[in-house]
Design a protein around this motif. Sequence first.
Motif, mmCIF file in Angstrom:
data_model
loop_
_atom_site.group_PDB
_atom_site.id
_atom_site.type_symbol
_atom_site.label_atom_id
_atom_site.label_comp_id
_atom_site.label_asym_id
_atom_site.label_seq_id
_atom_site.Cartn_x
_atom_site.Cartn_y
_atom_site.Cartn_z
ATOM 1 N N ARG A 528 0.823 -1.207 0.000
ATOM 2 C CA ARG A 528 0.000 0.000 0.000
ATOM 3 C C ARG A 528 0.861 1.263 0.000
ATOM 4 N N PHE A 529 2.029 1.191 0.652
ATOM 5 C CA PHE A 529 2.883 2.360 0.791
ATOM 6 C C PHE A 529 4.053 2.357 -0.195
ATOM 7 N N ALA A 532 4.427 5.809 -1.474
ATOM 8 C CA ALA A 532 4.241 6.844 -0.460
ATOM 9 C C ALA A 532 5.580 7.217 0.168
ATOM 10 N N GLU A 536 4.098 10.888 4.214
ATOM 11 C CA GLU A 536 2.732 10.510 3.833
ATOM 12 C C GLU A 536 2.262 9.290 4.618
ATOM 13 N N TYR A 540 -0.866 9.222 7.081
ATOM 14 C CA TYR A 540 -1.935 8.231 6.908
ATOM 15 C C TYR A 540 -2.336 7.651 8.267
ATOM 16 N N TYR A 541 -1.344 7.266 9.068
ATOM 17 C CA TYR A 541 -1.663 6.683 10.377
ATOM 18 C C TYR A 541 -2.123 7.742 11.365
ATOM 19 N N TYR A 543 -4.209 10.085 10.541
ATOM 20 C CA TYR A 543 -5.646 10.119 10.239
ATOM 21 C C TYR A 543 -6.337 8.808 10.615
ATOM 22 N N TYR A 544 -5.596 7.744 10.791
ATOM 23 C CA TYR A 544 -6.140 6.445 11.184
ATOM 24 C C TYR A 544 -6.444 6.407 12.685
ATOM 25 N N ARG A 617 -7.946 10.075 5.116
ATOM 26 C CA ARG A 617 -7.229 8.799 4.959
ATOM 27 C C ARG A 617 -7.596 8.134 3.640
ATOM 28 N N LEU A 620 -5.663 9.836 0.899
ATOM 29 C CA LEU A 620 -4.264 9.404 0.865
ATOM 30 C C LEU A 620 -4.131 8.012 0.259
ATOM 31 N N SER A 621 -5.047 7.103 0.611
ATOM 32 C CA SER A 621 -5.002 5.758 0.036
ATOM 33 C C SER A 621 -5.119 5.805 -1.474
#
Length: 853
Positions: A528-529, A532, A536, A540-541, A543-544, A617, A620-621
């Motif tokens: 996934r990263f 990134a 970033e 992402y985390y 916002y997680y 999030r 970003l994904s």
Amino acid sequence: MLIYRYIIRELIFPFIASLGIIVFLFIMQQAMVLLNRIVSRGLDPAVVFEIFVIQLGWILALAIPMAVLTSTLMTFGRMSGDNEITAIKASGSSMFPLLIPVFSAGLVVTVGLFYFHDLILPEANHRASKLLSDISRTQPAAFIEPGVLIQDFEDYTLYTHDVDPVTGDLSGIRIMTDAAGQDPTVTVAASGNVRMTNDQRFLKLTLHNGETHSYPRDADQEYYIGEFEKQVIYIQNVDSRLQRTESDYRGNREKTIAMMLSDVEDLREANQNILVNHHKIIDTLSAQMTRYDSLNKVLPYDSEQTDIMSFDKWIQHYGKSIPVASNEVLKNKDALQRVIRRKHSNDLSIAQYMVEVHKKYAIPAAVLLFVLIGAPLGIMAKRGGLAVGGSYSLFFFIIYWAFLIVGESWADNLIISPFLGMWSGNILIAIAGLVLLYFMLQEKTIRFDFVKHFFAFLTKNQLIKSISKSFIFKIPGIIFLLPKIITRKCIKILPTYLMGQFLSYTIGLLIAVLVIFVVVDYVSNLRRFEHATLLEALLYYWYYLPWLIQTMLPVVLLLASMFAMGKLVKQSELTAIKAAGVNIRQLTFPLLGFALFLSVAAFYGGEVILPLANERRAELSEQFRHPPSMRDSRQPGRREYRRNFFYFGDPNTMYVFKEFSTNPQFARQIQRLSFREDGLMQRIDAEEMVYDENSGWKFLNGQIRSFGRKDSILLTFDTLDDDVLTSKPHDMVKYVRSKREMSYWELKNYIEISRQRGEQVQRHKAELHFKIALPLMNFLVILLGVAITARTGRKGGPINFAIGLMMVFAYWIISRSTMVLAQNGTITPLAGAWIGNIIFTVIGIILYRKAAH
């Protein structure tokens, strides 16, 4: 020997407790993923239960090794902390005999787990795969809801003003049909009745006092109206039955070792045939090139060394001068590429099969290696308990899991061998275990003296001492001390002491859970990263975190309340507090008040912070899918496009758009139907419809039909102002974010918009009520944790801790199940959202009252 039986007996309860907690967490995670998807299809509760039982297969496969490590750490840590290890060594016994019973138990678990992986787990995975596939094809039964456009029936759209769920009587009925090969019709009836046929395949609609309007597709000037006193329509119902299928196909995780080795052998034989074809094509190509290359010095044509690049160079060299030869070589080169792709595909399949084969040996073998780590680590740590055992075991399990996941990914893609991919984690754990075993025999303890020396150095440094005395460094201490002073004045010392214990456990557990989740999630989703940056990924985390905190907080609060009260019970502090004249209610009321505050804070965070964080999030994904250089700038405005789009301008006026778009804005092939009780009053058909911010909506190029009781009037127009529809295009098809991205107020507003579109809002209304009910779970778990722990005293702590976890899980399952039932229309949305809270509030109050006496 007596000592052997004692160690085995001491291992049993920590193993069962840790296994129960791990399985509980995994099942909760699965329930969050599966429950809405399966219960919403109207399945029998036995099928839902069957799904979760089948899912236990892979959960136990992962949970058992971790439970072995945790229980070994807890047992030997407690024995070392209680000086039992010291007593054993003082009696002249060696440490090695202490490892015999735990290694023997580990060996039994290893053998059992191996057979479980090879014989039971593949069948469970295969059955789960078939069952979930069958469920995905099952449609929820269509039900008629008043004031909602029902579009579940093929070729029919149904709307009614009112429905009696007991008698099936209907009023204000409107039925639109648009079947291929038939003329479109609109049927309106003042009243009627609906029944299911005996085989449940059709709905029988009996209509009274209405009319049917129809028109040929290819003749705009023709129009037919038929009045009736009674009309019967049969509509085929959707198939809501679960049709179980039989399939012999199995994925690599649904096969035993023997099956996979047999497949590997077949693939290797196929590769041998491919290599034979490969060499034949190479020889043919080499002969062709040699025939046209009299010097035979351009390229080496050895069949073992010649590759595609060699043929490309030859074609570039001779292609223009000898086109016939070039075409022949190119034809055979394409055949060679196909052969090479087939072999590469077979090699990938072989690697994936061998990865699964090695995994079936490696994971059970890890049990013995975790014993090798757990025993010496627990003895040297000199501390037992779930916190210590869980912390150490999670650390090693995360490392092992990271090696397993990354190794599997690399081995599946032929980067490393399957053996190395699956056994590298075992090798690392084995080395760590041998090092710890050596330290244990040297009678060393695990300390972090370097941290102590570092802080001692800092405190002795004059510069640092002078800086630390400045006022700015005293501010954090004042900030943290101020609430303590205030609470002591307001709620007295003992409740403040309990609150402090509770908060320290809450913060510690929450940080541990968050760190573990982030590490595991990052390692599990490295792909996934791929595109990134580090910033970033961190963002992402960030916002997680709101979602993680909201999800994990109830379990963390339950554990923290139990640990805080359990400490008072274990150290006899609760007995002393009671002896001082302070009862349970006086001690815990402030904590319960704080629990209500946490529920309010959870609601605020879930409705204000969480939706925005989830949206960021998700963005970003989406960005991570492409490298930074290939990411397009976001286009202003979101395009929404609909076909056969229905919208209500008011309760008696319906719009039907063949095409509707917001960006660019257009509406084509529009119908506006104005209803009276038993028929149509007016019908407008237009080629287009446009919207202007100042003048509103306009029809373009169409005709108006006005219907009286005995006659009708037809008029045509070029432009016509619409005096009914006032909504803006974007509001009519407003983008519906997922429930995780919608706040309470956004969802409430969307429900109102959905009503105008004639959509079902039952599901959204249940979610709306649940957004208020769910945060109260934080209050309930603290109430249950305090009541259960305070009532049992010293003896029943571990058992009631398990009971508390089961209650939380039961609460979550009941709440989600009743909410899904509410979404399906079985019960009211309000009842579906609050049944779980009501049941467990009553249980919590009863237990709390008993604990207070």
